[in-house]
Design an enzyme around this catalytic site. Structure first.
Site, PDB file in Angstrom:
ATOM      1  N   GLY A 199       0.824  -1.191   0.000  1.00 62.33           N
ATOM      2  CA  GLY A 199       0.000   0.000   0.000  1.00 62.33           C
ATOM      3  C   GLY A 199       0.865   1.251   0.000  1.00 62.33           C
ATOM      4  CB  CYS A 200       0.243   4.652  -1.282  1.00 64.23           C
ATOM      5  SG  CYS A 200      -1.460   4.912  -0.714  1.00 64.23           S
ATOM      6  CE1 TYR A 201      -1.724   8.278   4.078  1.00 64.17           C
ATOM      7  CE2 TYR A 201      -3.546   6.812   3.577  1.00 64.17           C
ATOM      8  CZ  TYR A 201      -3.070   8.082   3.790  1.00 64.17           C
ATOM      9  OH  TYR A 201      -3.919   9.161   3.731  1.00 64.17           O
ATOM     10  CB  SER A 230       5.225   6.654   3.164  1.00 63.32           C
ATOM     11  OG  SER A 230       4.140   6.563   4.071  1.00 63.32           O
TER      12      SER A 230
END
Length: 370
Positions: free
Chosen positions: A181-183, A186
């Site tokens: 996932g993107c979150y 990070s």
């Protein structure tokens, strides 16, 4: 029982790598991530002679739509015919000699398609959350149902979490890569070097405050992504319940009481900034923190580590496939703030998918991304 079977060994163990090129296909090209994936593949130097197949809905009638009709911003002015978008069909993939199938589809469709794809000898890079989580308790957030639960479990056990910086060797031999996932990308990339080094006081607790542009919610409009809601606004959501939390727990080896993740919606089109608050187990200095990060990411071309006090910003990563990581250490040498930035559609989705393809094919990891 399903009539689909999965080979006993990953397909890459049967292939000679690196490959000079690969035949690819993309299912789910209408969304934001699908557009970026199409752009990257059409410009990838290894795919010049093997144009990707772009797939629309299964069972649809061909209507002449091209990828440039859907996404005019990626159109080329080279005089060549625009790549068509054709109905999804397994026979189409077989005739094309497809080797790698990208799925940019809802997780329910991925759970349905992946058993078929693996049985057909394809290697899959899935951009949904369908195969990211190995702990059933974490996966309940997706409310997954399977026609053949035993087969789905066997496939899940072979799925590799597609973070090359953490699982490069496993990705190289995988036939199913679950794009993160993107979150979570990070946060995991910022924390992994320090957590794995054992320098973080995880019992004190880690706080992750993350903010994403509106494209992170996908292309389908909703009341909270409407311009009148999102513009000139900043809002928290999914507190204690965001579906990327399970990825943090599994990839960082943490329990739910050791980390708190709160996402926010930013009034910008794209980009993520995560501010992460940790306490270290013992007093240290900025040079040691920076060196820990740099050592961990030696040989990882898509992660850029900043100097102490030089904190990343969204504007410097948007429309790139980099993740930028910076930090600031408190005067007491124990309180540390990490800042991690990436483009949610690229390093947080399609760029990372292409990075995974590069690893799977034995190519330079940054190829087609710089």
């Amino acid at each position: 029982m399903s009539h689909f079977a999965v080979a006993s060994e990953p397909l890459a163990t049967l292939a000679k790598l690196p490959k000079p090129h690969a035949r690819t296909a993309v299912a789910g090209v209408t969304g934001y991530a699908g557009a970026e994936l199409a752009r990257l593949l059409l410009n990838h130097p290894r795919l010049n002679e093997t144009q990707p197949v772009f797939l629309g809905r299964m069972g649809a009638e061909p209507d002449g739509t091209t990828i440039y009709d859907l996404h005019p911003q990626i159109a080329k002015n080279d005089g060549k015919p625009a790549p068509p978008v054709v109905p999804f069909a397994w026979e189409t993939l077989r005739k094309n000699g497809t080797e790698i199938l990208f799925l940019a589809l809802p997780h329910e469709q991925s759970r349905e398609y992946v058993p078929h794809a693996l049985a057909a000898g394809l290697r899959v890079i899935d951009l949904s959350g369908a195969w990211r989580l190995h702990n059933p308790a974490n996966a309940t957030v997706y409310k997954l149902t399977d026609a053949d639960p035993a087969l789905a479990e066997a496939i899940q056990n072979r799925a590799v979490f597609g973070c090359p910086e953490l699982h490069r060797d496993e990705i190289a031999g995988a036939d199913l890569v679950a794009n993160p996932g993107c979150y979570s990308t990070s946060i995991i990339l910022a924390l992994a070097p320090l957590v794995r080094a054992g320098v973080v006081d995880v019992e004190h607790g880690i706080i992750c405050d993350s903010k994403s542009g509106v494209s992170g919610a996908g292309k389908a409009p909703s009341a909270k992504t409407h311009y009148m809601y999102a513009a000139d606004n900043l809002s928290a959501y999914a507190v204690f319940g965001h579906r990327h939390t399970g990825e943090l727990l599994e990839q960082l080896g943490l329990t739910s009481d050791q980390i708190q993740f709160t996402p926010h919606l930013l009034p910008v089109p794209r980009g993520i900034l995560s501010t992460i608050y940790v306490r270290l187990r013992s007093k240290t200095d900025a040079v040691t923190v920076e060196q820990t990060l740099r050592n961990f990411y030696t040989g990882s071309p898509m992660v850029r580590v900043h100097r102490s006090g030089d904190l990343p910003q969204i504007q410097n990563v948007v429309r790139t496939s980099f993740c930028d990581i910076g930090f600031e250490l408190a005067p007491d040498g124990k309180r540390l703030v990490l800042v991690s930035c990436l483009d949610n559609l690229l390093k947080g989705a399609s760029g990372q998918a292409v990075q995974n393809m590069n690893v799977m094919c034995g190519w330079k990891e940054s190829e087609g991304l710089l």
